[in-house]
Design a protein around this motif. Sequence first.
Motif, short mmCIF file in Angstrom:
data_model
loop_
_atom_site.label_atom_id
_atom_site.label_comp_id
_atom_site.label_asym_id
_atom_site.label_seq_id
_atom_site.Cartn_x
_atom_site.Cartn_y
_atom_site.Cartn_z
N PRO A 106 43.15 54.77 143.86
CA PRO A 106 41.85 55.44 143.73
C PRO A 106 41.89 56.71 142.89
O PRO A 106 40.84 57.16 142.40
CB PRO A 106 41.47 55.76 145.18
N ASP A 107 43.05 57.30 142.70
CA ASP A 107 43.16 58.52 141.91
C ASP A 107 43.56 58.24 140.47
O ASP A 107 43.90 59.17 139.72
CB ASP A 107 44.18 59.47 142.55
N THR A 108 43.52 56.99 140.07
CA THR A 108 43.85 56.57 138.71
C THR A 108 42.59 55.99 138.07
O THR A 108 41.78 55.35 138.74
CB THR A 108 44.97 55.50 138.74
N LEU A 109 42.40 56.22 136.78
CA LEU A 109 41.22 55.76 136.06
C LEU A 109 41.56 54.44 135.36
O LEU A 109 42.19 54.43 134.30
CB LEU A 109 40.77 56.82 135.05
N VAL A 110 41.17 53.34 135.97
CA VAL A 110 41.52 52.02 135.46
C VAL A 110 40.47 51.56 134.44
O VAL A 110 39.27 51.60 134.71
CB VAL A 110 41.63 50.98 136.60
N VAL A 111 40.93 51.13 133.29
CA VAL A 111 40.05 50.58 132.26
C VAL A 111 40.63 49.23 131.83
O VAL A 111 41.79 49.14 131.42
CB VAL A 111 39.94 51.51 131.03
N LYS A 112 39.82 48.19 131.92
CA LYS A 112 40.24 46.84 131.52
C LYS A 112 39.77 46.57 130.10
O LYS A 112 38.62 46.83 129.75
CB LYS A 112 39.61 45.81 132.45
N THR A 113 40.67 46.05 129.27
CA THR A 113 40.30 45.71 127.88
C THR A 113 41.37 44.80 127.28
O THR A 113 42.45 44.63 127.84
CB THR A 113 40.12 47.00 127.03
N LEU A 114 41.06 44.21 126.14
CA LEU A 114 42.00 43.45 125.32
C LEU A 114 42.58 42.21 126.02
O LEU A 114 43.60 41.68 125.58
CB LEU A 114 43.16 44.34 124.85
N ASN A 115 41.91 41.72 127.06
CA ASN A 115 42.47 40.61 127.83
C ASN A 115 41.79 39.27 127.56
O ASN A 115 42.04 38.30 128.27
CB ASN A 115 42.40 40.92 129.33
N THR A 116 40.94 39.22 126.54
CA THR A 116 40.21 37.98 126.25
C THR A 116 40.61 37.36 124.92
O THR A 116 39.82 36.69 124.28
CB THR A 116 38.69 38.25 126.24
N MET A 117 41.86 37.57 124.52
CA MET A 117 42.31 37.10 123.21
C MET A 117 43.81 36.87 123.23
O MET A 117 44.51 37.35 124.13
CB MET A 117 41.98 38.15 122.14
N LEU A 118 44.30 36.14 122.24
CA LEU A 118 45.75 36.04 122.09
C LEU A 118 46.30 37.39 121.67
O LEU A 118 45.63 38.18 121.00
CB LEU A 118 46.11 34.97 121.07
N TYR A 119 47.53 37.66 122.04
CA TYR A 119 48.11 38.99 121.87
C TYR A 119 48.08 39.46 120.42
O TYR A 119 47.92 40.65 120.15
CB TYR A 119 49.54 39.03 122.42
N SER A 120 48.23 38.55 119.47
CA SER A 120 48.29 38.96 118.06
C SER A 120 46.97 39.55 117.58
O SER A 120 46.93 40.34 116.64
CB SER A 120 48.69 37.78 117.18
N VAL A 121 45.86 39.17 118.22
CA VAL A 121 44.55 39.67 117.81
C VAL A 121 44.33 41.10 118.30
O VAL A 121 43.57 41.86 117.71
CB VAL A 121 43.44 38.75 118.35
N MET A 122 45.01 41.50 119.36
CA MET A 122 44.83 42.84 119.93
C MET A 122 44.99 43.94 118.88
O MET A 122 44.27 44.93 118.89
CB MET A 122 45.84 43.08 121.05
N THR A 123 45.95 43.75 117.99
CA THR A 123 46.28 44.79 117.01
C THR A 123 45.90 44.39 115.59
O THR A 123 46.16 45.15 114.66
CB THR A 123 47.79 45.09 117.06
#
Length: 198
Positions: A106-123
């Motif tokens: 609860p004391d950490t700020l969680v942000v979800k992203t970059l999880n809807t693609m193959l890893y090579s597309v992330m960058t």
Amino acid sequence: MTKISILGNGRVGGSLATALNRAGHDVTVADRSPGAAADAARSAHVVINATPGEGSLERLVALREELRGKILVDVSNATVDGPDGLPVDLLHHGSSLAEQLQRALPDTLVVKTLNTMLYSVMTAPATLSQPATVFLSGEDRSAKEIVRGLLVDLGWREEWITDLGGVETARATEAAVLFVPHVIRARGFAPFAISVVS
């Protein structure tokens, strides 16, 4: 420049580290060993979870103190995999890894992203034939803005980034991983991502 620690030194963690380092950030990559992960998390402002999703919750909960007050960027999907190693189901039914992490930390700020693609597309999103969409889910607006800036540094244009809202929206993007095996079987193992058009 942001001080970033990436937990996980596989293909995802390695490619993110290279790209963020190239963009001018101070990046540390830690393997999955508890000592290395704790040291890395303690020294960073932003921590990226690039560990395998099925073990992420236990691994990160063990870092509760080191992650206190930090932004935790979760790019993993917690899945049950079939014999071929591809996902066949989600691990957290009616929830998501990001929600489980936020509840446990609860004391950490969680942000979800970059999880809807193959890893090579992330960058390298611009290598696709059409613009892709990358999503943000999380409770803290300022944390999401910092992560948005990191996405821009990775090559994502502002108009390709969609903030879906609170952390509960991560259950929708995590469910998108179930498309992956079917797309791979239909089209081969080639870079792809979700694109929202209007």
